[in-house]
Design a protein around this motif. Structure first.
Motif, PDB file in Angstrom:
ATOM      1  N   HIS A 131       0.867  -1.177   0.000  1.00 46.88           N
ATOM      2  CA  HIS A 131       0.000   0.000   0.000  1.00 46.88           C
ATOM      3  C   HIS A 131       0.903   1.226   0.000  1.00 46.88           C
ATOM      4  O   HIS A 131       1.700   1.405   0.919  1.00 46.88           O
ATOM      5  CB  HIS A 131      -0.884   0.039   1.252  1.00 46.88           C
ATOM      6  CG  HIS A 131      -1.706  -1.199   1.463  1.00 46.88           C
ATOM      7  ND1 HIS A 131      -3.060  -1.253   1.194  1.00 46.88           N
ATOM      8  CD2 HIS A 131      -1.365  -2.433   1.930  1.00 46.88           C
ATOM      9  CE1 HIS A 131      -3.519  -2.466   1.480  1.00 46.88           C
ATOM     10  NE2 HIS A 131      -2.507  -3.195   1.926  1.00 46.88           N
ATOM     11  N   TYR A 144       0.722   5.295  -0.065  1.00 48.85           N
ATOM     12  CA  TYR A 144      -0.191   6.433   0.039  1.00 48.85           C
ATOM     13  C   TYR A 144       0.417   7.726  -0.512  1.00 48.85           C
ATOM     14  O   TYR A 144      -0.157   8.803  -0.343  1.00 48.85           O
ATOM     15  CB  TYR A 144      -0.632   6.613   1.489  1.00 48.85           C
ATOM     16  CG  TYR A 144      -1.507   5.476   1.950  1.00 48.85           C
ATOM     17  CD1 TYR A 144      -2.830   5.384   1.534  1.00 48.85           C
ATOM     18  CD2 TYR A 144      -0.996   4.463   2.762  1.00 48.85           C
ATOM     19  CE1 TYR A 144      -3.626   4.321   1.927  1.00 48.85           C
ATOM     20  CE2 TYR A 144      -1.793   3.398   3.162  1.00 48.85           C
ATOM     21  CZ  TYR A 144      -3.104   3.333   2.743  1.00 48.85           C
ATOM     22  OH  TYR A 144      -3.890   2.272   3.128  1.00 48.85           O
ATOM     23  N   THR A 186      -1.910   5.666  -4.448  1.00 45.64           N
ATOM     24  CA  THR A 186      -2.734   6.840  -4.731  1.00 45.64           C
ATOM     25  C   THR A 186      -2.236   7.593  -5.958  1.00 45.64           C
ATOM     26  O   THR A 186      -2.940   8.473  -6.469  1.00 45.64           O
ATOM     27  CB  THR A 186      -2.740   7.800  -3.527  1.00 45.64           C
ATOM     28  OG1 THR A 186      -1.393   8.169  -3.219  1.00 45.64           O
ATOM     29  CG2 THR A 186      -3.366   7.124  -2.308  1.00 45.64           C
TER      30      THR A 186
END
Length: 264
Positions: free
Chosen positions: A190, A192, A214
């Motif tokens: 992940h 960000y 993102t």
């Protein structure tokens, strides 16, 4: 120098300690150096020093070997991409002398049994590719996948040359991953912040692992050893945007899928 001084100095000359070496395994299915060079160029876009000096074991157990192996050419090609070949496995005894003369250790099945089962292996193999950008030729030589149980959180941006590996679990990066940086996880990744470096999820062979970001701008992404590079640019629908990367298909039909990720 007194005898006591000599003994004390000799005692510090060399030490042998048990340890583990995390080495990449290059699964080579066709050892023809010319074909291999073309396949690696298609896979990695001709990016020299791509792997930043990672020790590498050459696995030829599934290859049809020629009468005369070009060991020096094979090792030189891998070094061109920043790999450091240290050993070879899966070869008949008759090929051992040639490999040793080229500076490669020859590993047998007994040697391999002592290897730690937790070592992550990203294994680029320059066999046939699905396309210049996505290929299942990079297989993971690892034990059967065990579910990830831990999560590593990195709360700072990762700069060029830095590498982070989340062993046995997911990796969460709260900042960005710069060009030239590398993030690896046995589970999901992940990110960000902007993902501009290399991201390798499912490093132990978990084909269900995913990569979330993102802002996608990666140089390379990989899940369970299936790589995809973007020297021709990212697809417009995900470039610089939130994206989800998954692995679809299996075997020769395995490929990475990039989808826009809806946030909120």
């Amino acid at each position: 120098m007194t005898g006591m001084q000599a003994n004390r100095n000799n005692g510090k000359t060399i030490e042998f300690k048990g340890g583990t070496l995390q080495a990449m395994t290059a699964v080579v299915r066709d050892p023809n150096v010319m074909k291999l060079a073309d396949a690696m160029h298609a896979m990695l876009g001709g990016m020299g020093e791509f792997f930043a000096g990672e020790p590498t074991i050459i696995d030829l157990s599934g290859a049809a070997l020629p009468e005369r192996m070009d060991w020096s050419g094979l090792a030189s090609l891998l070094r061109r991409y920043g790999l450091q070949p240290v050993a070879v496995q899966g070869i008949p005894e008759a090929y051992g002398d040639g490999a040793r003369k080229a500076g490669l250790a020859v590993l047998n099945s007994d040697t391999l049994k002592t290897a730690p089962e937790t070592s992550p292996k990203k294994v680029p193999s320059a066999a046939s590719a699905i396309s210049p950008e996505a290929t299942p030729a990079a297989q993971v030589a690892a034990p059967a996948h065990e579910p990830a149980t831990r999560t590593m959180v990195i709360d700072r941006p990762l700069r060029s040359g830095q590498q982070v590996y989340a062993r046995g679990g997911d990796l969460v990066v709260l900042g960005g991953v710069s060009n030239g940086a590398e993030v690896i996880a046995d589970g999901n990744i992940h990110c960000y912040g902007p993902l501009r470096g290399r991201a390798l999820a499912g490093a132990q062979g978990d084909q269900t692992a995913r990569i979330f970001t993102t802002s996608l701008g990666a140089e390379l992404v990989s899940i369970a050893g299936v790589f995809r590079t973007f020297e021709r640019g990212l697809p417009e629908e995900v470039a610089g945007r939130a994206a989800l990367i998954t692995l679809t298909g299996s075997g020769d039909k395995a490929q990475l899928r990039l989808d826009p990720l809806q946030l909120g």
